[in-house]
Design a protein around this motif. Sequence first.
Motif, PDB file in Angstrom:
ATOM      1  N   LYS A  38      41.824  46.750  42.221  1.00 57.11           N
ATOM      2  CA  LYS A  38      41.573  47.002  40.798  1.00 57.11           C
ATOM      3  C   LYS A  38      42.870  47.203  40.021  1.00 57.11           C
ATOM      4  O   LYS A  38      42.944  46.873  38.830  1.00 57.11           O
ATOM      5  N   SER A  39      43.883  47.720  40.688  1.00 61.02           N
ATOM      6  CA  SER A  39      45.151  47.986  40.009  1.00 61.02           C
ATOM      7  C   SER A  39      45.857  46.705  39.554  1.00 61.02           C
ATOM      8  O   SER A  39      46.745  46.752  38.695  1.00 61.02           O
ATOM      9  N   ASN A  40      45.476  45.558  40.114  1.00 63.44           N
ATOM     10  CA  ASN A  40      46.092  44.286  39.725  1.00 63.44           C
ATOM     11  C   ASN A  40      45.467  43.670  38.478  1.00 63.44           C
ATOM     12  O   ASN A  40      46.035  42.737  37.896  1.00 63.44           O
ATOM     13  N   LEU A  41      44.310  44.183  38.070  1.00 63.99           N
ATOM     14  CA  LEU A  41      43.552  43.501  37.024  1.00 63.99           C
ATOM     15  C   LEU A  41      44.229  43.540  35.660  1.00 63.99           C
ATOM     16  O   LEU A  41      44.163  42.569  34.901  1.00 63.99           O
ATOM     17  N   LYS A  42      44.885  44.634  35.339  1.00 66.06           N
ATOM     18  CA  LYS A  42      45.540  44.732  34.024  1.00 66.06           C
ATOM     19  C   LYS A  42      46.564  43.618  33.863  1.00 66.06           C
ATOM     20  O   LYS A  42      46.610  42.941  32.823  1.00 66.06           O
ATOM     21  N   GLU A  43      47.359  43.405  34.887  1.00 66.09           N
ATOM     22  CA  GLU A  43      48.369  42.345  34.825  1.00 66.09           C
ATOM     23  C   GLU A  43      47.729  40.963  34.757  1.00 66.09           C
ATOM     24  O   GLU A  43      48.166  40.093  33.989  1.00 66.09           O
ATOM     25  N   TYR A  55      38.414  46.714  30.857  1.00 67.08           N
ATOM     26  CA  TYR A  55      37.584  47.907  31.073  1.00 67.08           C
ATOM     27  C   TYR A  55      36.128  47.574  31.416  1.00 67.08           C
ATOM     28  O   TYR A  55      35.538  48.225  32.289  1.00 67.08           O
ATOM     29  N   PRO A  56      35.526  46.541  30.789  1.00 66.21           N
ATOM     30  CA  PRO A  56      34.184  46.153  31.260  1.00 66.21           C
ATOM     31  C   PRO A  56      34.186  45.712  32.723  1.00 66.21           C
ATOM     32  O   PRO A  56      33.262  46.028  33.468  1.00 66.21           O
ATOM     33  N   ALA A  57      35.236  44.983  33.155  1.00 63.83           N
ATOM     34  CA  ALA A  57      35.313  44.541  34.543  1.00 63.83           C
ATOM     35  C   ALA A  57      35.471  45.727  35.485  1.00 63.83           C
ATOM     36  O   ALA A  57      34.820  45.801  36.537  1.00 63.83           O
ATOM     37  N   LEU A  80      34.200  36.734  38.026  1.00 65.60           N
ATOM     38  CA  LEU A  80      34.575  36.307  36.685  1.00 65.60           C
ATOM     39  C   LEU A  80      35.293  34.967  36.812  1.00 65.60           C
ATOM     40  O   LEU A  80      36.284  34.853  37.543  1.00 65.60           O
ATOM     41  N   SER A  81      34.781  33.949  36.129  1.00 67.80           N
ATOM     42  CA  SER A  81      35.377  32.617  36.166  1.00 67.80           C
ATOM     43  C   SER A  81      36.028  32.334  34.818  1.00 67.80           C
ATOM     44  O   SER A  81      35.373  32.397  33.770  1.00 67.80           O
ATOM     45  N   ILE A  82      37.315  32.025  34.856  1.00 64.61           N
ATOM     46  CA  ILE A  82      38.109  31.821  33.643  1.00 64.61           C
ATOM     47  C   ILE A  82      38.716  30.428  33.681  1.00 64.61           C
ATOM     48  O   ILE A  82      39.227  29.987  34.709  1.00 64.61           O
ATOM     49  N   LYS A  83      38.653  29.726  32.561  1.00 68.17           N
ATOM     50  CA  LYS A  83      39.321  28.430  32.440  1.00 68.17           C
ATOM     51  C   LYS A  83      40.472  28.541  31.451  1.00 68.17           C
ATOM     52  O   LYS A  83      40.335  29.153  30.389  1.00 68.17           O
ATOM     53  N   GLU A  84      41.589  27.962  31.825  1.00 66.34           N
ATOM     54  CA  GLU A  84      42.778  27.972  30.975  1.00 66.34           C
ATOM     55  C   GLU A  84      43.207  26.535  30.710  1.00 66.34           C
ATOM     56  O   GLU A  84      43.426  25.757  31.635  1.00 66.34           O
ATOM     57  N   GLU A  85      43.311  26.188  29.434  1.00 67.30           N
ATOM     58  CA  GLU A  85      43.722  24.843  29.048  1.00 67.30           C
ATOM     59  C   GLU A  85      44.647  24.929  27.853  1.00 67.30           C
ATOM     60  O   GLU A  85      44.342  25.598  26.860  1.00 67.30           O
ATOM     61  N   LYS A  86      45.799  24.303  27.964  1.00 68.77           N
ATOM     62  CA  LYS A  86      46.808  24.301  26.903  1.00 68.77           C
ATOM     63  C   LYS A  86      47.160  25.729  26.500  1.00 68.77           C
ATOM     64  O   LYS A  86      47.215  26.067  25.309  1.00 68.77           O
ATOM     65  N   CYS A  87      47.355  26.568  27.526  1.00 69.84           N
ATOM     66  CA  CYS A  87      47.769  27.980  27.342  1.00 69.84           C
ATOM     67  C   CYS A  87      46.715  28.834  26.639  1.00 69.84           C
ATOM     68  O   CYS A  87      47.001  29.952  26.196  1.00 69.84           O
ATOM     69  N   ILE A 116      30.215  39.249  29.232  1.00 68.46           N
ATOM     70  CA  ILE A 116      30.150  40.338  30.208  1.00 68.46           C
ATOM     71  C   ILE A 116      29.221  41.467  29.774  1.00 68.46           C
ATOM     72  O   ILE A 116      28.937  42.383  30.549  1.00 68.46           O
ATOM     73  N   ASN A 117      28.725  41.416  28.528  1.00 68.58           N
ATOM     74  CA  ASN A 117      27.926  42.507  27.976  1.00 68.58           C
ATOM     75  C   ASN A 117      26.567  42.639  28.663  1.00 68.58           C
ATOM     76  O   ASN A 117      25.895  41.637  28.919  1.00 68.58           O
ATOM     77  N   PHE A 118      26.177  43.870  28.941  1.00 65.45           N
ATOM     78  CA  PHE A 118      24.848  44.218  29.485  1.00 65.45           C
ATOM     79  C   PHE A 118      24.556  43.536  30.816  1.00 65.45           C
ATOM     80  O   PHE A 118      23.386  43.366  31.190  1.00 65.45           O
ATOM     81  N   LEU A 119      25.574  43.136  31.524  1.00 65.31           N
ATOM     82  CA  LEU A 119      25.370  42.396  32.771  1.00 65.31           C
ATOM     83  C   LEU A 119      24.603  43.224  33.789  1.00 65.31           C
ATOM     84  O   LEU A 119      23.632  42.762  34.388  1.00 65.31           O
TER      85      LEU A 119
END
Length: 338
Positions: A38-43, A55-57, A80-87, A116-119
Amino acid sequence: MRKISIQFGTNNNHSVNGYFTCINLSNSHHNVQQRITKSNLKEIFAQVNLIDLLYPALSLIDSLNILLANYHFKWIELILSIKEEKCKSSLEYVYLGGILTCCGITRPIGIKQRNINFLSANLTKLISLAIEGINSLNFVDLNSVGLSFDSFSAGILFHELFGHLSEGDVKDIRESFIPALKRNFNVYDVPFYPNQQDDACIKGHSVNLLNSRLNYDTGNLFIYIDRDNVQNNIGIIRQRKLIATRFGLAEVINPNVVISFGGVNIQKHALHIRLGLQKIKKLDLKIPLEDIKEVYTSDNSPIEYSTICQKISYPAVVSFKLPNVYMRLKRPIKFYIQ
């Protein structure tokens, strides 16, 4: 373009394990796969400019052991699945779910959302419906030829019977049973959300699984890090979300079994399902596909839920929105017991 997955899960040992996966869809030599806490999540969230998810995570991760204890999960996880495109990064989806145990019967259950709300609250509602389904099972006569499933089990049945057999990277054996199958529905694989694109940036569309296949131009390509070489990517055809549209008459279907686990043997043309019954908590059946004579959907409101499917050991979140289902076999149920 990158696809990032943050996963935390726990089992009966009550230790929460975290994993970070970053798949570089343009240059696989930049792939990353490692354990995290969990300590890695902020970064991590700061790097992708999604710090609002922190904080929700963290709250959801802390809730895993509570859900595990309260509802006797054998395993529960958060993805949690995140997509990154063109920064620019965006949350593609968040999933919370696992393997629920009730009255000695197990069943997969989970929820997948765009936000992520009300999950946790929404998962709890699904759990109540799944437990109610187990507690209200009708008696099943093993000398009979019919099995009745609720919405949750119908999802697994359709996933195995129509979903996997329609994936373009497996042998097409649907001719062995679909032409003779009596039914009152069509079943479709559809995008989970409007304008959804797959990992090859192909915009997904609806596919009728009874006369078409999922392939590299339908929006069903999922990219994974090769388990044998972290610097290689591999593409696999996967399902997204299954729905059914009814075209014939429907009757009331009162469930008498729960599907705890399912699989299809392409080589042997057989469906494998593990059932939970009113008095028998675990019953394994092996059913030749040609012995499935009828499948009918009811007119009850379908329940939407999601779960994890492992295909050649690579996981994907798959979703279903199906009503109760009845399946008639060629021979009595007891004939197929393993």
